[in-house]
Design a protein around this motif. Structure first.
Motif, PDB file in Angstrom:
ATOM      1  N   ALA A  48      -4.991 -11.155   8.362  1.00  0.00           N
ATOM      2  CA  ALA A  48      -6.170 -10.526   7.764  1.00  0.00           C
ATOM      3  C   ALA A  48      -6.148  -9.013   7.840  1.00  0.00           C
ATOM      4  O   ALA A  48      -6.634  -8.353   6.944  1.00  0.00           O
ATOM      5  N   GLY A  49      -5.614  -8.454   8.912  1.00  0.00           N
ATOM      6  CA  GLY A  49      -5.771  -7.022   9.071  1.00  0.00           C
ATOM      7  C   GLY A  49      -4.488  -6.216   9.120  1.00  0.00           C
ATOM      8  O   GLY A  49      -4.360  -5.206   8.451  1.00  0.00           O
ATOM      9  N   GLN A  94      -1.603  -6.088  -5.164  1.00  0.00           N
ATOM     10  CA  GLN A  94      -1.540  -7.480  -4.766  1.00  0.00           C
ATOM     11  C   GLN A  94      -0.561  -8.129  -5.752  1.00  0.00           C
ATOM     12  O   GLN A  94      -0.863  -8.248  -6.935  1.00  0.00           O
ATOM     13  N   TYR A 144       0.841  -1.198   0.000  1.00  0.00           N
ATOM     14  CA  TYR A 144       0.000   0.000   0.000  1.00  0.00           C
ATOM     15  C   TYR A 144       0.878   1.251   0.000  1.00  0.00           C
ATOM     16  O   TYR A 144       1.912   1.286   0.666  1.00  0.00           O
ATOM     17  N   ARG A 156       1.489  -6.176   3.905  1.00  0.00           N
ATOM     18  CA  ARG A 156       0.703  -7.097   4.711  1.00  0.00           C
ATOM     19  C   ARG A 156       0.984  -8.524   4.283  1.00  0.00           C
ATOM     20  O   ARG A 156       1.074  -8.819   3.090  1.00  0.00           O
ATOM     21  N   GLN A 183      -1.278  -4.159   8.971  1.00  0.00           N
ATOM     22  CA  GLN A 183      -0.335  -3.668   7.992  1.00  0.00           C
ATOM     23  C   GLN A 183       0.909  -3.172   8.724  1.00  0.00           C
ATOM     24  O   GLN A 183       0.815  -2.571   9.786  1.00  0.00           O
ATOM     25  N   GLN A 237      -3.132   0.361  -3.919  1.00  0.00           N
ATOM     26  CA  GLN A 237      -2.902  -0.925  -3.272  1.00  0.00           C
ATOM     27  C   GLN A 237      -2.563  -1.950  -4.346  1.00  0.00           C
ATOM     28  O   GLN A 237      -3.270  -2.070  -5.345  1.00  0.00           O
ATOM     29  N   LEU A 277      -5.282   6.256   1.667  1.00  0.00           N
ATOM     30  CA  LEU A 277      -4.783   5.266   0.715  1.00  0.00           C
ATOM     31  C   LEU A 277      -4.731   5.848  -0.694  1.00  0.00           C
ATOM     32  O   LEU A 277      -5.710   6.402  -1.181  1.00  0.00           O
ATOM     33  N   VAL A 286      -4.968  -3.419  -7.069  1.00  0.00           N
ATOM     34  CA  VAL A 286      -6.257  -3.798  -6.503  1.00  0.00           C
ATOM     35  C   VAL A 286      -7.174  -2.585  -6.393  1.00  0.00           C
ATOM     36  O   VAL A 286      -8.366  -2.672  -6.684  1.00  0.00           O
ATOM     37  N   ASP A 287      -6.595  -1.448  -5.989  1.00  0.00           N
ATOM     38  CA  ASP A 287      -7.401  -0.242  -5.770  1.00  0.00           C
ATOM     39  C   ASP A 287      -6.526   0.972  -6.009  1.00  0.00           C
ATOM     40  O   ASP A 287      -5.499   1.124  -5.351  1.00  0.00           O
ATOM     41  N   SER A 312      -8.392   4.019  -6.647  1.00  0.00           N
ATOM     42  CA  SER A 312      -9.495   4.956  -6.820  1.00  0.00           C
ATOM     43  C   SER A 312      -9.192   6.350  -6.279  1.00  0.00           C
ATOM     44  O   SER A 312      -9.807   7.325  -6.709  1.00  0.00           O
TER      45      SER A 312
END
Lengths: 111, 114
Positions: B100-101, B50, B33, B95, B103, B48, B45, B55-56, B58
């Motif tokens: 899961a969460g 992967q 990220y 990450r 960073q 991002q 952000l 992924v993002d 925006s």
């Protein structure tokens, strides 16, 4: 639009006091809530919360999540000058780990 | 384990100049990220990844910002041309797939645009 609001924006306490920081959120897809501590450098991880009502504890810090009322609190007991920092709340909103951060709470602990 | 590495730590440029930031995530972390943190605000952000796919993006101002992660390991973020409002700390985070969460953040690059 996803929103994370922290309060207060800043506070000054004396060593030994207890502080309570608040984080409320409105997001379309909640995955987890995380607390980070940021001194004059990168944020460092404190807690990740996914379930309501289960307190997470680490030394003098503790945190709890209320998914019904959409908020979390971070408590610091017996504060020390080393606790002076910005405390950031972040909500993960998708399975890729996208975070929406709050603006942070600046905590100053005076001797 | 070694943490997230970023360089440079500080950069001062004049508006309309170009600048690039570099990030090397923790080994084995597939997700990377880039965040922009303006003074007094939380990190926002920008993009991002992967592995080497986006992924993002925006919230990335694509008219002036670009980022790449060609081999799925280190990444660069570029601003061209810079504006005064780009003055901020640029944080890179990574990450682990199984976490899961959480960073992990690098030390950041503080950019000042004059």
């Amino acid at each position: 639009e996803d929103k994370v609001v922290q309060s207060p924006l800043s506070l000054v306490v004396h060593e030994g006091d207890t502080v309570t920081l608040n984080c409320s959120y409105e997001v379309t897809n909640f995955r987890s809530l995380l607390w980070y501590k940021q001194e004059k450098k990168a944020p460092t991880f404190l807690f990740m919360l996914t379930s309501s009502g289960i307190e997470k504890k680490s030394g003098r810090l503790s945190s709890i999540l209320d998914k019904k009322e959409l908020f979390s609190i971070l408590n610091i007991t017996a504060t020390q000058t080393g606790d002076s920092a910005v405390y950031l709340c972040a909500v993960a909103t998708d399975s890729w780990g996208k975070f929406q951060f709050g603006a942070g709470t600046q905590v100053v602990v005076t001797p | 384990e070694a943490g997230v590495a970023q360089s440079p730590r500080y950069k001062i440029i004049e508006k309309r100049q170009s600048v690039a930031f570099w990030c090397n995530p923790i080994s084995g972390h597939a997700t990377l990220y880039w965040y922009q943190q303006i003074l007094g605000q939380g990190p926002k952000l920008l993009i991002q990844f992967q592995n080497n796919g986006v992924v993002d993006d925006s919230q990335l101002p694509k008219d002036r910002f670009s980022a790449e992660r060609l081999k799925g390991v280190d990444s660069t973020l570029k601003i061209q041309p810079a504006k005064l409002e780009d003055s901020a700390v640029y944080l890179c985070a990574s990450r682990a797939p199984e976490r899961a969460g959480e960073q992990f953040f690098g030390p950041g690059t503080r950019l000042t645009v004059l």
